[in-house]
Structures are given as C-alpha cells and as structure tokens.
Design a protein around this motif. Structure first.
Motif, PDB file in Angstrom:
ATOM      1  N   VAL A  10      19.735  65.861  41.555  1.00  0.00           N
ATOM      2  CA  VAL A  10      18.682  64.582  41.897  1.00  0.00           C
ATOM      3  C   VAL A  10      17.443  64.918  41.416  1.00  0.00           C
ATOM      4  O   VAL A  10      17.072  65.939  41.169  1.00  0.00           O
ATOM      5  CB  VAL A  10      18.796  64.907  43.581  1.00  0.00           C
ATOM      6  CG1 VAL A  10      17.760  63.926  43.997  1.00  0.00           C
ATOM      7  CG2 VAL A  10      20.138  64.578  44.157  1.00  0.00           C
ATOM      8  N   THR A  14      15.982  59.129  40.779  1.00  0.00           N
ATOM      9  CA  THR A  14      17.250  58.853  41.761  1.00  0.00           C
ATOM     10  C   THR A  14      16.752  57.971  43.095  1.00  0.00           C
ATOM     11  O   THR A  14      15.751  58.446  43.719  1.00  0.00           O
ATOM     12  CB  THR A  14      17.798  60.267  42.310  1.00  0.00           C
ATOM     13  OG1 THR A  14      18.155  61.180  41.280  1.00  0.00           O
ATOM     14  CG2 THR A  14      18.996  60.057  43.127  1.00  0.00           C
ATOM     15  N   ARG A  18      20.544  55.045  47.802  1.00  0.00           N
ATOM     16  CA  ARG A  18      21.637  54.849  47.598  1.00  0.00           C
ATOM     17  C   ARG A  18      22.359  56.390  47.962  1.00  0.00           C
ATOM     18  O   ARG A  18      23.458  56.430  48.050  1.00  0.00           O
ATOM     19  CB  ARG A  18      21.703  54.762  46.110  1.00  0.00           C
ATOM     20  CG  ARG A  18      21.574  53.220  45.705  1.00  0.00           C
ATOM     21  CD  ARG A  18      21.902  52.872  44.234  1.00  0.00           C
ATOM     22  NE  ARG A  18      23.369  53.216  43.952  1.00  0.00           N
ATOM     23  CZ  ARG A  18      23.848  53.000  42.653  1.00  0.00           C
ATOM     24  NH1 ARG A  18      23.120  52.995  41.627  1.00  0.00           N
ATOM     25  NH2 ARG A  18      25.359  53.169  42.381  1.00  0.00           N
ATOM     26  N   VAL A  19      21.653  57.578  47.733  1.00  0.00           N
ATOM     27  CA  VAL A  19      22.181  58.847  47.919  1.00  0.00           C
ATOM     28  C   VAL A  19      22.722  58.838  49.331  1.00  0.00           C
ATOM     29  O   VAL A  19      23.766  59.267  49.591  1.00  0.00           O
ATOM     30  CB  VAL A  19      21.293  59.811  47.638  1.00  0.00           C
ATOM     31  CG1 VAL A  19      21.655  61.144  48.325  1.00  0.00           C
ATOM     32  CG2 VAL A  19      21.038  60.065  46.098  1.00  0.00           C
ATOM     33  N   LEU A 219      23.681  57.423  39.368  1.00  0.00           N
ATOM     34  CA  LEU A 219      24.390  57.138  40.447  1.00  0.00           C
ATOM     35  C   LEU A 219      25.774  56.425  40.370  1.00  0.00           C
ATOM     36  O   LEU A 219      26.604  56.450  41.126  1.00  0.00           O
ATOM     37  CB  LEU A 219      23.515  56.588  41.645  1.00  0.00           C
ATOM     38  CG  LEU A 219      22.421  57.587  42.027  1.00  0.00           C
ATOM     39  CD1 LEU A 219      21.673  56.958  43.197  1.00  0.00           C
ATOM     40  CD2 LEU A 219      22.930  58.995  42.584  1.00  0.00           C
ATOM     41  N   CYS A 222      28.182  59.173  39.588  1.00  0.00           N
ATOM     42  CA  CYS A 222      28.529  59.629  40.519  1.00  0.00           C
ATOM     43  C   CYS A 222      29.465  58.812  41.506  1.00  0.00           C
ATOM     44  O   CYS A 222      30.340  59.389  42.097  1.00  0.00           O
ATOM     45  CB  CYS A 222      27.220  59.957  41.481  1.00  0.00           C
ATOM     46  SG  CYS A 222      25.984  60.966  40.333  1.00  0.00           S
TER      47      CYS A 222
END
Length: 240
Positions: A10, A14, A18-19, A219, A222
């Motif tokens: 991260v 970032t 959204r994380v 992301l 991810c």
C-alpha cells in the motif's frame, strides 16, 4: 487450507476507500505496508512514516493490516531504542499499537548482526504476530525463535517477484506463509500446488511485485487476485 492472502505494498497513490471496500468484500485479505529507514529505499513501495501513520489511522478496524519492516528499521524494532532517539515521534511500536495485526521483519540473519535471542525477545514483547522470512541464511531464526506469536514466511524471492520452484511443508507448530512471484497470472496454480503439500495445516499466501504497475500498487490486479481465489478459499474452508 489457505485462509489469508496478503497484498503487500500500500503506497501514497493507493485509494484507501477501495482498500476498505475490498476488505469488506473479501475478508481473507490482508494489506501490507512497507516501512524502511534505509536512504536508498526511495521507490514508491516505501511511504514516509507520517504517511504510514495516516494509512493505519484510516484503515484500522476496516482492513487487516501488516507492517513489513525493512532494512535498518528491523534493528530499530528489535532493539527498541529509547524514546526520543533517532526518530523522535516515529516509534514503530506505537505504530503497531495503532492497528497493525502482524509485523514482518525483512532481513538476512547472516548479515544483520542480531542474535536469535534478541529476535525472540523482541517477538515476545509485542502484542502483534511477528513474521520472519525463511531461506537458508535465516534458518537459525525460523528454527530458534520459540515465541508463541512467531510466524514464518517461505520467501527466497525477497520481494523480487521470482516464482518458487516448489513448496515445502509448513513449519511444525508455526503459522506458515508462502510468497515468491505470485500474482494474477499464476495465483490459482500456485494455490493448488500449495494445497497439495500442506495437508491439514492452515497457511497464508503473500504477493507484492506482480500486483504493481509502474511501481505502484494496482488495486485492479489486487481485485483480480481476490476474485479468482475467493471460490477456492471458500470451498476449502467449507470442507475443513
């Protein structure tokens, strides 16, 4: 079974919103943040300490977090310098207390000048789980640290994206992870290979370099990883 997937790196670009959304959608995800005090570690993977503190403040309680401590910061964590020394107001242990569930210490035992006893003591005095990487030079640490919160990550790649040639059995009595060249293109085959050797043990996987684009955490990559492994991990959990 595999019950956790760490997405490491991260950084300042970032989208933390959204994380948080991904963490809610995929509870098996953990997000790693890299910390280095070494001057040459200036690429996008390494946020400044204040930036890390802000990330932890925003994500604590909303996402599983790991702090990956690199370079000279490992010695700082292990030796626990007096308050006010060297990095005033930037104590790693305070950062851990703010919301870090696991700390990974990235070092080479043969070159770092730390004893197994020092490392074991440092692992015991933190409330977090503490991970050390396993490769031949670190075998004395993997085998010699007896703290109950010690965990071991197979990672000969050291964050360089080199895929493992094969996977060994988990360490007896220690939560064990697997890393090395994992990413969207190969995670499913790697998961199958890992599951074929772990028996009834519970393990985790970790990835870093192959989920980045132009040096920054991607992301979208991810999300692709999480979506692809979710059915496998859920099915594995249901059958255990």
């Amino acid at each position: 079974m595999i019950n956790l997937c760490t997405l490491t790196g991260v950084d300042v670009r970032t989208d933390l919103g959204r994380v948080i959304e991904m963490a809610a959608a995929y509870p098996f995800l953990e997000f790693g943040i890299l910390l280095s005090r070494t001057p040459e570690d200036k690429d996008p993977r390494y946020p400044q300490f204040r930036q890390i503190a802000d990330m932890v403040e925003r994500l604590s309680g909303r996402a599983k977090l790991a702090l990956h401590v690199c370079g000279r910061a490992v010695g700082e964590f292990v030796k626990e310098p007096a308050k006010g020394a060297v990095y005033a107001g930037q104590d790693i242990h305070d950062l851990v207390a703010a919301g870090i569930g696991r700390v990974q210490l990235n070092f080479n035992f043969e070159r770092f000048g730390l004893s197994v006893e020092e490392i074991d003591k440092a692992v015991r005095r933190t409330s977090a789980k503490v991970i050390t990487q396993h490769f031949p030079a670190n075998a004395p640490v993997s085998l010699g640290v007896t703290a109950p919160n010690h965990q071991v990550l197979y990672d000969a790649s050291g964050g360089r994206g080199v895929a493992a040639a094969g996977y060994d059995r988990p360490f007896a009595g220690k939560y064990t992870g697997y890393a090395g060249g994992l990413g969207p293109g190969n995670v499913l085959s790697a998961v199958a290979a890992i599951q074929s050797v772990i028996g009834d043990d519970t393990v985790w996987i970790d990835m870093e370099s192959r989920i980045r684009t132009d040096g920054y955490l991607d992301l979208d990559k991810c999300g692709n990883v999480a979506a692809s492994i979710a059915p496998v991990l859920v099915a594995s959990a249901a059958s255990s």
